[in-house]
Design an enzyme around this catalytic site. Structure first.
Site, PDB file in Angstrom:
ATOM      1  N   SER A  76      36.220  41.568  42.632  1.00 42.83           N
ATOM      2  CA  SER A  76      36.566  42.743  41.830  1.00 42.83           C
ATOM      3  C   SER A  76      38.002  43.134  42.157  1.00 42.83           C
ATOM      4  O   SER A  76      38.583  42.656  43.142  1.00 42.83           O
ATOM      5  CB  SER A  76      35.644  43.939  42.130  1.00 42.83           C
ATOM      6  OG  SER A  76      34.333  43.722  41.682  1.00 42.83           O
TER       7      SER A  76
ATOM      8  N   SER B 258      33.666  39.902  37.975  1.00 40.82           N
ATOM      9  CA  SER B 258      34.623  40.808  38.604  1.00 40.82           C
ATOM     10  C   SER B 258      34.491  42.206  38.011  1.00 40.82           C
ATOM     11  O   SER B 258      34.472  42.381  36.795  1.00 40.82           O
ATOM     12  CB  SER B 258      36.054  40.299  38.395  1.00 40.82           C
ATOM     13  OG  SER B 258      36.999  41.203  38.932  1.00 40.82           O
TER      14      SER B 258
ATOM     15  N   ASP C  89      36.397  45.520  37.357  1.00 42.01           N
ATOM     16  CA  ASP C  89      37.804  45.923  37.254  1.00 42.01           C
ATOM     17  C   ASP C  89      37.845  47.400  36.857  1.00 42.01           C
ATOM     18  O   ASP C  89      37.658  47.748  35.680  1.00 42.01           O
ATOM     19  CB  ASP C  89      38.523  45.064  36.212  1.00 42.01           C
ATOM     20  CG  ASP C  89      38.278  43.566  36.420  1.00 42.01           C
ATOM     21  OD1 ASP C  89      38.196  43.147  37.581  1.00 42.01           O
ATOM     22  OD2 ASP C  89      38.153  42.840  35.418  1.00 42.01           O
TER      23      ASP C  89
END
Length: 375
Positions: A238, A276, A278
């Site tokens: 992340s 991920s 974000d």
């Protein structure tokens, strides 16, 4: 060491004196880094604190906004920002399994500062996953570590790389972590400062770009930490970003600035992996005297604020994108080789990066490639 120390120019703007989020007046940053071996258990984690103003934030909140590019992650306090447009606590970075203890420690710190009242607080805690290098299930971050990070928060230069919440993080399959950068606008643009602080823990090796140059293409031979069975998959992780500015912004304008973190992330080669999370926050210290988010403390029914005219905000957007781009690269350049949980993660390293840049056509003093180039 940062990317500029290698002679690599990122974007076209001018950094502030520290090239840090702390170039925004009043912003302070503190880290608590945990590195320890307990038999076969590796502790490689920590906590990072960003204070928007000196003192108790709830007595003078900041206008703030958020943006989530991909939600494969978690955070506390963002719904309150979206609802009220206010940041009323420090912001903390840590690992995925320590969000709760960090949030509770910030609540306790608030209570110790203001005492008992009907007021509540909703701290902002952002996370990225460090379980490749760190015994994340051990939940080794404690309330004491949070308080120590707060006590160490200061203005001026910010340690980067494998520190604080970024201690165990991996970025583009190299050692990642904490990075920061800033941009100082020209007087004609308003003279304001925009700063970014990232915890970078995302990305595939082959996607990495530096100043627009596709260095990831020529760095594939560096061993990846994800080659080890059960260590994870490339691109997982992340990135969390905080953007700060002294430009007078309203909450919806802070939302707009937070969205521009996506551009800085994309320029380095991120933002496309489902694995991920974000998550971005932006706040402005450009207005003073915003009433506390507590009815018992409100004194007047009307508040007077300033804001940038919308037609003049583009320079802030440019600065935000460049600061995020450079902050990510600073995290990569500052990080060290790290081993934990039986996994070795190579640092990008200055020499390796300069060799890769030369191989793909960069030369000292050369302007960045256009950010729209895909060649």
């Amino acid at each position: 060491m940062g990317i500029r120390d290698l002679g690599v120019r990122i974007g076209y703007g001018t950094p502030g004196p520290f090239n840090s989020i702390t170039d925004v007046q009043g912003v302070r940053v503190g880290h608590r880094t945990l590195v320890e071996n307990r038999g076969e258990v590796s502790i490689r984690t920590g906590v990072t604190i960003i204070e928007p103003r000196p003192g108790v934030a709830r007595f003078e909140p900041c206008f703030a906004g958020t943006h989530v590019l991909n939600g494969n992650g978690d955070a506390t306090g963002l719904e309150w920002i979206r609802e009220s447009g206010l940041l009323t606590t420090p912001i903390a970075y840590t690992n995925t399994h320590s969000v709760g203890v960090v949030r509770d420690a910030l609540v306790a710190a608030e209570r110790s500062s203001v005492g008992d009242s009907q007021y509540w607080c909703m701290p902002v805690v952002l996370e990225t996953f460090d379980g490749v290098l760190n015994d994340i299930w051990g939940q080794h971050v404690t309330a004491a570590h949070v308080h120590e990070a707060m006590a160490q928060a200061t203005s001026g230069p910010v340690p980067e790389g494998s520190v604080g919440g970024g201690t165990g993080m991996i970025c583009h399959e190299f050692k990642g972590g904490i990075g920061t950068a800033s941009r100082k606008l020209t007087p004609d643009e308003g003279g304001w400062t925009v700063g970014a602080l990232v915890q970078a823990n995302y990305g595939r090796r082959e996607a990495l770009r530096v100043a627009g140059y596709p260095v990831g293409d020529v760095l594939r031979d560096v061993p990846s930490p994800f080659s080890r069975r059960l260590a994870g998959v490339p691109g997982m992780g992340s990135i969390v970003v905080t953007l700060a500015t002294d430009a007078p912004l309203l909450p919806h304008q802070c939302d707009q600035v937070a969205r521009r973190a996506s551009i800085g992330l994309a320029r380095v080669g991120g933002g496309t992996e489902y694995a991920s999370g974000d998550i971005f926050v932006a706040f402005s210290v450009g207005n003073r005297g915003i009433p506390p988010a507590d009815y018992s403390l409100a004194r007047e029914p009307i508040m007077h604020v300033r804001s940038i005219a919308q037609d003049f905000i583009s320079s802030i957007f440019v600065a935000a994108a460049e600061a995020v781009e450079e902050a990510i690269l600073n995290a990569l350049v500052a990080a060290d080789d790290t081993e934990g949980q039986g996994v070795h993660v190579h640092a990008l390293g200055a020499d390796r990066l300069l060799d890769a840049l030369a191989e793909v056509g960069w030369r000292p003093g050369r302007r960045p490639l256009t950010h729209y180039s895909t060649n």
